[in-house]
Design a protein around this motif. Structure first.
Motif, mmCIF file in Angstrom:
data_model
loop_
_atom_site.group_PDB
_atom_site.id
_atom_site.type_symbol
_atom_site.label_atom_id
_atom_site.label_comp_id
_atom_site.label_asym_id
_atom_site.label_seq_id
_atom_site.Cartn_x
_atom_site.Cartn_y
_atom_site.Cartn_z
ATOM 1 N N MET A 1 0.844 -1.214 0.000
ATOM 2 C CA MET A 1 0.000 0.000 0.000
ATOM 3 C C MET A 1 0.869 1.250 0.000
ATOM 4 S SD MET A 1 -3.328 0.016 0.035
ATOM 5 C CE MET A 1 -3.905 1.386 1.029
ATOM 6 N N THR A 2 0.668 2.075 -0.979
ATOM 7 C CA THR A 2 1.424 3.333 -0.975
ATOM 8 C C THR A 2 0.496 4.536 -0.934
ATOM 9 O OG1 THR A 2 1.474 3.374 -3.385
ATOM 10 C CG2 THR A 2 3.371 2.363 -2.265
ATOM 11 N N ALA A 3 -0.814 4.268 -0.754
ATOM 12 C CA ALA A 3 -1.753 5.405 -0.659
ATOM 13 C C ALA A 3 -1.501 6.165 0.640
ATOM 14 C CB ALA A 3 -3.191 4.896 -0.713
ATOM 15 N N LEU A 4 -1.926 7.404 0.663
ATOM 16 C CA LEU A 4 -1.742 8.229 1.852
ATOM 17 C C LEU A 4 -2.527 7.643 3.032
ATOM 18 C CD1 LEU A 4 -0.762 11.105 2.958
ATOM 19 C CD2 LEU A 4 -3.126 11.788 2.578
ATOM 20 N N ASP A 5 -1.911 7.656 4.212
ATOM 21 C CA ASP A 5 -2.628 7.286 5.431
ATOM 22 C C ASP A 5 -3.498 8.479 5.810
ATOM 23 O OD1 ASP A 5 -3.504 6.749 7.960
ATOM 24 O OD2 ASP A 5 -1.546 6.084 8.724
ATOM 25 N N ARG A 6 -4.802 8.294 5.666
ATOM 26 C CA ARG A 6 -5.713 9.427 5.866
ATOM 27 C C ARG A 6 -5.707 9.961 7.300
ATOM 28 N NH1 ARG A 6 -11.206 10.468 3.232
ATOM 29 N NH2 ARG A 6 -11.200 9.176 1.378
ATOM 30 N N ARG A 7 -5.094 9.203 8.222
ATOM 31 C CA ARG A 7 -5.008 9.726 9.601
ATOM 32 C C ARG A 7 -4.119 10.958 9.680
ATOM 33 N NH1 ARG A 7 -3.180 4.616 12.882
ATOM 34 N NH2 ARG A 7 -1.862 4.584 11.040
ATOM 35 N N LEU A 8 -3.338 11.198 8.626
ATOM 36 C CA LEU A 8 -2.494 12.396 8.637
ATOM 37 C C LEU A 8 -3.279 13.645 8.232
ATOM 38 C CD1 LEU A 8 0.725 10.856 7.069
ATOM 39 C CD2 LEU A 8 0.432 11.612 9.433
ATOM 40 N N LEU A 9 -4.500 13.435 7.742
ATOM 41 C CA LEU A 9 -5.333 14.585 7.374
ATOM 42 C C LEU A 9 -6.058 15.112 8.599
ATOM 43 C CD1 LEU A 9 -6.874 13.270 4.023
ATOM 44 C CD2 LEU A 9 -4.896 14.789 4.346
ATOM 45 N N SER A 10 -6.481 16.368 8.520
ATOM 46 C CA SER A 10 -7.226 16.937 9.643
ATOM 47 C C SER A 10 -8.579 16.231 9.769
ATOM 48 C CB SER A 10 -7.401 18.442 9.439
ATOM 49 O OG SER A 10 -8.164 18.681 8.281
ATOM 50 N N ASP A 11 -9.248 16.461 10.889
ATOM 51 C CA ASP A 11 -10.455 15.686 11.215
ATOM 52 C C ASP A 11 -11.570 15.819 10.183
ATOM 53 O OD1 ASP A 11 -9.174 15.033 13.516
ATOM 54 O OD2 ASP A 11 -10.370 16.323 14.837
ATOM 55 N N ASN A 12 -11.745 17.033 9.662
ATOM 56 C CA ASN A 12 -12.947 17.287 8.853
ATOM 57 C C ASN A 12 -12.598 17.377 7.368
ATOM 58 O OD1 ASN A 12 -14.746 17.700 11.279
ATOM 59 N ND2 ASN A 12 -13.111 19.188 11.630
ATOM 60 N N THR A 13 -12.188 16.237 6.836
ATOM 61 C CA THR A 13 -11.889 16.186 5.406
ATOM 62 C C THR A 13 -12.760 15.094 4.796
ATOM 63 O OG1 THR A 13 -10.071 14.697 5.889
ATOM 64 C CG2 THR A 13 -9.491 16.984 5.531
ATOM 65 N N ALA A 14 -13.169 15.297 3.558
ATOM 66 C CA ALA A 14 -14.007 14.297 2.890
ATOM 67 C C ALA A 14 -13.834 14.480 1.388
ATOM 68 C CB ALA A 14 -15.469 14.496 3.278
ATOM 69 N N VAL A 15 -13.997 13.372 0.676
ATOM 70 C CA VAL A 15 -13.907 13.447 -0.784
ATOM 71 C C VAL A 15 -15.273 13.841 -1.325
ATOM 72 C CG1 VAL A 15 -13.457 12.122 -2.883
ATOM 73 C CG2 VAL A 15 -12.045 11.753 -0.840
ATOM 74 N N GLY A 16 -15.298 14.866 -2.165
ATOM 75 C CA GLY A 16 -16.556 15.348 -2.742
ATOM 76 C C GLY A 16 -16.998 14.496 -3.918
ATOM 77 N N PRO A 17 -18.195 14.739 -4.435
ATOM 78 C CA PRO A 17 -18.733 13.937 -5.545
ATOM 79 C C PRO A 17 -17.844 13.985 -6.800
ATOM 80 C CG PRO A 17 -20.229 15.759 -4.935
ATOM 81 C CD PRO A 17 -19.122 15.770 -3.959
ATOM 82 N N ASP A 18 -17.072 15.063 -6.943
ATOM 83 C CA ASP A 18 -16.175 15.161 -8.104
ATOM 84 C C ASP A 18 -14.818 14.514 -7.837
ATOM 85 O OD1 ASP A 18 -15.330 16.911 -6.164
ATOM 86 O OD2 ASP A 18 -15.045 18.631 -7.497
ATOM 87 N N GLY A 19 -14.684 13.859 -6.681
ATOM 88 C CA GLY A 19 -13.418 13.184 -6.382
ATOM 89 C C GLY A 19 -12.401 14.085 -5.702
#
Ligand code: LLP
Length: 428
Positions: A1-19
């Motif tokens: 796995m080389t995808a980003l570990d999403r735990r490094l993002l701030s609490d309130n992040t989300a992927v929108g409908p456009d990706g």
């Protein structure tokens, strides 16, 4: 796995409908389109939640936000409104805090070499504490008192406990060989207590230590608490300030204690050591670092077959000197595909005129990375904007607070005219 570990993002992040990734309900692409790049995007609720976590762990007025980590008026106000006091380490930081409407009585003044002017400014304004760092500073406070500057300040003595934190040498401060504070080991700490107690120009209310910054091991804090408790308990003063220093995860695989866990370690240690003083702390990084990411635009990609690929973005060491200064690691990703595998290893560099201008020595990025892509670096909310420079006369990036779908500009981008604002030039 080389995808980003999403735990490094701030609490309130989300992927929108456009990706596209959104922070606090604001699409990163929209923020970048409106304010340009590079831009510091803060998740405002994340900031507030870290302040609340700290206040819940230590108590109202027992958390003193270290403004050096990140300061603008909106941040000063946010921290104050969330129940924190502010640690300022210069006349300039005090000025910004007060310009935000934070009363001086909610600020504490730090510094190993405070000038007479800074001490006068802080004492006359009525700061909560002056954290006295040296005998020379005592002389300066005496002289101000003799000159009629008042009121007599409440002071806290900065003690150097002789505890080495496991962190980078440049940000380790508690060891005996340090420019900061009164050393415990050689008797200076005792002499400072004696002097302050006898002085008519200061009221001694407590002692302080700060062992270093970006410390991951709870045991280092417990050790400092133990040494400080030994010293402080017999003094029976109302205040014990145990500094900041809690580390944060910057890259995959790093794991730092939470603010709550830090609080438990420190307060449990103090209780078992018989500390009766009010215990306070001065977190900076653990409040602000993970709340922000820096968003850049990719400008030039240079592949040197058999050597490496360089990916250049439109900022660099002027908005984040930490990789160059401390060898600090950061992750990077493309906000249009945050969960994609990152199989390209590249050196992520800025636009400054030197080879040392590196943001990530071995950044992992998606292989379809292209010129014009937005590229984000998480965990840049502390000691990025605040340590920024104008090197190469590059204008400093704006800061945007995002919450509930609203992107609020709190620091605008510098203009070319700003570059001339302090430049005194008389033609002919
Ligand atoms: N209290 C005192 C007296 C300090 O000197 C510091 C940081 C803090 C509190 C806040 O420490 P924190 O919780 O943020 O670790 N520029 C370096 C960090 C220097 C920290 C200096 N003092 C970096 O980018 O890592």
């Amino acid at each position: 796995m080389t995808a980003l570990d999403r735990r490094l993002l701030s609490d309130n992040t989300a992927v929108g409908p456009d990706g596209m990734l959104a922070v606090g309900g604001c699409s990163i692409a929209d923020v970048a389109a409106e304010y340009g790049t590079p831009v510091f995007i803060y998740d405002e609720q994340h900031l507030r939640d870290r302040c609340r976590e700290a206040v819940a762990a230590f108590g109202q007025d027992r958390v003193i936000y270290a403004t050096k980590a990140f300061l603008c008026r909106a941040m000063a106000r946010l921290a104050y409104d969330e129940g924190m006091l502010l640690d300022v380490a210069s006349g300039g930081e005090l000025h910004v805090a007060m310009a935000a409407g934070v009363p001086a009585s909610a600020c504490t003044l730090h510094g190993n070499n405070k000038s007479t002017a800074e001490l006068r400014q802080a004492i006359a304004a009525g700061v909560k504490h002056v954290i006295v760092d040296s005998f020379d500073e005592c002389d300066r406070i005496d002289a101000l008192h003799a000159a009629g500057v008042g009121p007599v300040p409440d002071v806290v003595l900065r003690i150097t406990p002789g505890v080495s934190a496991h962190t980078h040498e440049f940000i380790s401060t508690g060891q005996n060989d340090s420019k900061f504070g009164f050393n415990l080991a050689n008797g200076d700490a005792d002499r400072a207590v004696d002097r302050a107690r006898r002085s008519a120009s200061m009221n001694l209310v407590g002692v302080h230590c700060h062992i270093g910054s970006n410390v991951f091991e709870a045991s280092s804090f417990a050790k400092a608490a133990e040494v400080m408790a030994d010293f402080a308990v017999p003094l029976d003063l109302p205040e014990l300030v145990l500094g900041g220093g809690l580390g944060v995860a910057y890259i995959e695989g790093e794991e730092a204690p939470t603010i709550t866990q830090w609080g438990n370690v420190l307060l449990d240690a103090c209780e078992s050591l018989g500390v009766r003083s009010r215990v306070s702390v001065e977190p900076g990084r653990s409040i602000a670092a993970a709340a922000a990411m820096t968003v850049y635009t990719v400008g030039t990609i240079k592949d040197i077959p058999g050597v490496r690929t360089y990916v250049s973005v439109d900022g660099g060491m002027s908005d984040n000197p930490r990789p160059v200064l401390y060898g600090s690691g950061y992750e990077s990703f493309l906000p249009r595909c945050v969960d994609d595998e990152r199989e390209l290893t590249a050196r992520l560099v800025g636009k400054h005129c030197e080879s040392g201008d590196v943001l990530a020595f071995a950044a992992r990025l998606p292989t379809d990375l292209a010129v014009g892509d937005l590229l984000a670096m998480p965990v840049t909310g502390a000691y990025g904007h605040s340590m920024g420079s104008n090197y190469n006369k590059i204008t400093r990036p704006p800061v945007v607070f995002c919450a509930d779908g609203d992107a609020r500009l709190v620091v605008r981008r510098e203009s070319f005219d700003d570059l001339l604002a302090t430049d005194v030039f008389v033609e002919g």
